[in-house]
Write a protein that holds these residues in place. Sequence first.
Motif, PDB file in Angstrom:
ATOM      1  N   LEU A 152      12.708  16.781  93.251  1.00  0.00           N
ATOM      2  CA  LEU A 152      11.709  17.851  93.335  1.00  0.00           C
ATOM      3  C   LEU A 152      10.446  17.480  92.563  1.00  0.00           C
ATOM      4  CD1 LEU A 152      13.868  21.091  93.016  1.00  0.00           C
ATOM      5  CD2 LEU A 152      12.741  20.174  95.054  1.00  0.00           C
ATOM      6  N   TRP A 153      10.628  16.865  91.409  1.00  0.00           N
ATOM      7  CA  TRP A 153       9.477  16.431  90.604  1.00  0.00           C
ATOM      8  C   TRP A 153       8.636  15.439  91.395  1.00  0.00           C
ATOM      9  CZ3 TRP A 153       6.363  17.372  86.774  1.00  0.00           C
ATOM     10  CH2 TRP A 153       5.623  16.346  86.205  1.00  0.00           C
ATOM     11  N   ASN A 154       9.272  14.460  92.027  1.00  0.00           N
ATOM     12  CA  ASN A 154       8.540  13.482  92.840  1.00  0.00           C
ATOM     13  C   ASN A 154       7.770  14.153  93.962  1.00  0.00           C
ATOM     14  OD1 ASN A 154       9.131  11.194  91.467  1.00  0.00           O
ATOM     15  ND2 ASN A 154      10.172  10.177  93.135  1.00  0.00           N
ATOM     16  N   LEU A 155       8.408  15.123  94.606  1.00  0.00           N
ATOM     17  CA  LEU A 155       7.751  15.803  95.720  1.00  0.00           C
ATOM     18  C   LEU A 155       6.558  16.631  95.258  1.00  0.00           C
ATOM     19  CD1 LEU A 155      10.906  16.838  97.772  1.00  0.00           C
ATOM     20  CD2 LEU A 155       9.240  15.053  98.337  1.00  0.00           C
ATOM     21  N   THR A 156       6.693  17.323  94.125  1.00  0.00           N
ATOM     22  CA  THR A 156       5.565  18.110  93.615  1.00  0.00           C
ATOM     23  C   THR A 156       4.392  17.199  93.285  1.00  0.00           C
ATOM     24  OG1 THR A 156       6.330  18.075  91.314  1.00  0.00           O
ATOM     25  CG2 THR A 156       7.019  19.951  92.667  1.00  0.00           C
ATOM     26  N   GLN A 157       4.676  16.027  92.730  1.00  0.00           N
ATOM     27  CA  GLN A 157       3.608  15.094  92.387  1.00  0.00           C
ATOM     28  C   GLN A 157       2.961  14.495  93.636  1.00  0.00           C
ATOM     29  OE1 GLN A 157       2.565  14.923  89.077  1.00  0.00           O
ATOM     30  NE2 GLN A 157       4.006  16.624  89.220  1.00  0.00           N
ATOM     31  N   ALA A 158       3.770  14.157  94.626  1.00  0.00           N
ATOM     32  CA  ALA A 158       3.249  13.572  95.869  1.00  0.00           C
ATOM     33  C   ALA A 158       2.374  14.573  96.621  1.00  0.00           C
ATOM     34  CB  ALA A 158       4.403  13.104  96.751  1.00  0.00           C
ATOM     35  N   LEU A 159       2.720  15.855  96.546  1.00  0.00           N
ATOM     36  CA  LEU A 159       1.976  16.890  97.261  1.00  0.00           C
ATOM     37  C   LEU A 159       0.892  17.536  96.413  1.00  0.00           C
ATOM     38  CD1 LEU A 159       4.998  18.570  99.067  1.00  0.00           C
ATOM     39  CD2 LEU A 159       3.175  17.240 100.162  1.00  0.00           C
ATOM     40  N   GLY A 160       0.907  17.264  95.103  1.00  0.00           N
ATOM     41  CA  GLY A 160      -0.085  17.863  94.204  1.00  0.00           C
ATOM     42  C   GLY A 160       0.104  19.357  94.049  1.00  0.00           C
ATOM     43  N   VAL A 161       1.357  19.826  94.069  1.00  0.00           N
ATOM     44  CA  VAL A 161       1.656  21.253  93.935  1.00  0.00           C
ATOM     45  C   VAL A 161       2.689  21.474  92.842  1.00  0.00           C
ATOM     46  CG1 VAL A 161       1.156  21.756  96.344  1.00  0.00           C
ATOM     47  CG2 VAL A 161       3.477  21.178  95.682  1.00  0.00           C
ATOM     48  N   ASP A 162       2.859  22.740  92.479  1.00  0.00           N
ATOM     49  CA  ASP A 162       3.860  23.141  91.503  1.00  0.00           C
ATOM     50  C   ASP A 162       4.800  24.116  92.196  1.00  0.00           C
ATOM     51  OD1 ASP A 162       5.320  24.097  89.384  1.00  0.00           O
ATOM     52  OD2 ASP A 162       3.621  24.902  88.286  1.00  0.00           O
ATOM     53  N   PHE A 163       6.067  23.765  92.346  1.00  0.00           N
ATOM     54  CA  PHE A 163       7.009  24.658  93.016  1.00  0.00           C
ATOM     55  C   PHE A 163       7.280  25.878  92.150  1.00  0.00           C
ATOM     56  CE2 PHE A 163       8.273  20.925  95.575  1.00  0.00           C
ATOM     57  CZ  PHE A 163       8.142  21.497  96.821  1.00  0.00           C
ATOM     58  N   ALA A 164       6.406  26.877  92.288  1.00  0.00           N
ATOM     59  CA  ALA A 164       6.557  28.170  91.594  1.00  0.00           C
ATOM     60  C   ALA A 164       6.815  27.995  90.107  1.00  0.00           C
ATOM     61  CB  ALA A 164       7.661  28.990  92.247  1.00  0.00           C
ATOM     62  N   GLY A 165       6.102  27.044  89.495  1.00  0.00           N
ATOM     63  CA  GLY A 165       6.253  26.845  88.063  1.00  0.00           C
ATOM     64  C   GLY A 165       7.540  26.170  87.670  1.00  0.00           C
ATOM     65  N   LEU A 166       8.260  25.612  88.655  1.00  0.00           N
ATOM     66  CA  LEU A 166       9.541  24.971  88.351  1.00  0.00           C
ATOM     67  C   LEU A 166       9.363  23.799  87.409  1.00  0.00           C
ATOM     68  CD1 LEU A 166      12.573  24.853  88.941  1.00  0.00           C
ATOM     69  CD2 LEU A 166      12.054  23.312  90.833  1.00  0.00           C
ATOM     70  N   LEU A 187       8.347  23.345 100.973  1.00  0.00           N
ATOM     71  CA  LEU A 187       8.093  21.930 101.224  1.00  0.00           C
ATOM     72  C   LEU A 187       7.522  21.730 102.630  1.00  0.00           C
ATOM     73  CD1 LEU A 187       8.275  18.943 100.508  1.00  0.00           C
ATOM     74  CD2 LEU A 187      10.669  18.998 101.218  1.00  0.00           C
ATOM     75  N   ARG A 188       8.157  22.323 103.613  1.00  0.00           N
ATOM     76  CA  ARG A 188       7.703  22.196 105.007  1.00  0.00           C
ATOM     77  C   ARG A 188       6.282  22.759 105.163  1.00  0.00           C
ATOM     78  NH1 ARG A 188      12.035  23.875 107.063  1.00  0.00           N
ATOM     79  NH2 ARG A 188      11.542  26.071 106.880  1.00  0.00           N
ATOM     80  N   SER A 189       6.029  23.940 104.554  1.00  0.00           N
ATOM     81  CA  SER A 189       4.727  24.599 104.656  1.00  0.00           C
ATOM     82  C   SER A 189       3.615  23.751 104.036  1.00  0.00           C
ATOM     83  CB  SER A 189       4.803  25.968 103.982  1.00  0.00           C
ATOM     84  OG  SER A 189       3.528  26.546 103.901  1.00  0.00           O
ATOM     85  N   VAL A 190       3.839  23.271 102.820  1.00  0.00           N
ATOM     86  CA  VAL A 190       2.807  22.475 102.134  1.00  0.00           C
ATOM     87  C   VAL A 190       2.572  21.153 102.856  1.00  0.00           C
ATOM     88  CG1 VAL A 190       2.245  21.266  99.982  1.00  0.00           C
ATOM     89  CG2 VAL A 190       3.235  23.550  99.891  1.00  0.00           C
ATOM     90  N   ARG A 191       3.653  20.529 103.311  1.00  0.00           N
ATOM     91  CA  ARG A 191       3.514  19.251 104.033  1.00  0.00           C
ATOM     92  C   ARG A 191       2.658  19.435 105.290  1.00  0.00           C
ATOM     93  NH1 ARG A 191       5.882  17.082 108.305  1.00  0.00           N
ATOM     94  NH2 ARG A 191       7.593  18.577 108.418  1.00  0.00           N
ATOM     95  N   LYS A 192       2.906  20.524 106.022  1.00  0.00           N
ATOM     96  CA  LYS A 192       2.143  20.775 107.255  1.00  0.00           C
ATOM     97  C   LYS A 192       0.695  21.146 106.948  1.00  0.00           C
ATOM     98  CE  LYS A 192       5.970  21.706 110.309  1.00  0.00           C
ATOM     99  NZ  LYS A 192       6.643  22.612 111.235  1.00  0.00           N
ATOM    100  N   GLN A 193       0.471  21.921 105.865  1.00  0.00           N
ATOM    101  CA  GLN A 193      -0.899  22.270 105.468  1.00  0.00           C
ATOM    102  C   GLN A 193      -1.712  21.016 105.169  1.00  0.00           C
ATOM    103  OE1 GLN A 193      -0.675  24.869 102.091  1.00  0.00           O
ATOM    104  NE2 GLN A 193       0.025  26.626 103.295  1.00  0.00           N
ATOM    105  N   GLN A 194      -1.053  20.027 104.577  1.00  0.00           N
ATOM    106  CA  GLN A 194      -1.732  18.779 104.245  1.00  0.00           C
ATOM    107  C   GLN A 194      -1.717  17.782 105.408  1.00  0.00           C
ATOM    108  OE1 GLN A 194      -0.530  17.149 100.447  1.00  0.00           O
ATOM    109  NE2 GLN A 194      -0.603  19.155  99.465  1.00  0.00           N
TER     110      GLN A 194
END
Length: 197
Positions: A60-74, A20-27
């Motif tokens: 977690l679902w909300n965060l994946t959608q907000a960031l446009g990522v998939d947490f390791a296929g979770l 989460l921290r990594s993707v947030r900072k990348q964006q």
Amino acid sequence: MIKQSPIDAESIVSKVAEMLRSVRKQQQLTLDDLAQRSGVSRSMLSQIERGESNPTLATLWNLTQALGVDFAGLLGSEPAAEPSSGQVERLPAQRTPTIDSRGERCRLRILSPPDLAGKVEWYELQLEAGGALVSDAHAPGSMEHLTVLEGRIGVQSGLREEEGGAGDTLRYRADVAHRIAALAGEPAKALLIVLTD
């Protein structure tokens, strides 16, 4: 007594925090930016990133959608479009976000809309014979309400235990470690509601 299965919860929370921290900072998003995008409070995001909070699946679902990522296929599928005023939204079964936990022989279908994550969340829980859903403590004040639809289910919340059959509702604290398990060597099904204070 419901037996606890070994689970490396600290490792999972740590990986989610790091990702989460990594993707947030990348964006190039601040915690405030992500809070606004996801509907998850800034303080909760900060706790998750520090590994101090065990987020619910809907969070977690909300965060994946907000960031446009998939947490390791979770989480699978994309969210449905928001219904326009005066319309009824239909979310086909195959697009309902579903989480399979093969090791614990359980499946969760996220039925609540993403904008309620972290407040009120509801799931359809399917447990295979011997299956269980094991959770670390959620946010302080969290409660779960589980209505058994089929089979027999045992719940352990902290040191307290109870079981119920079809039609029974079990209410318990979710701000402590808790476990939901199919009993009697048979599969079970329930509606699970998570309320965060």
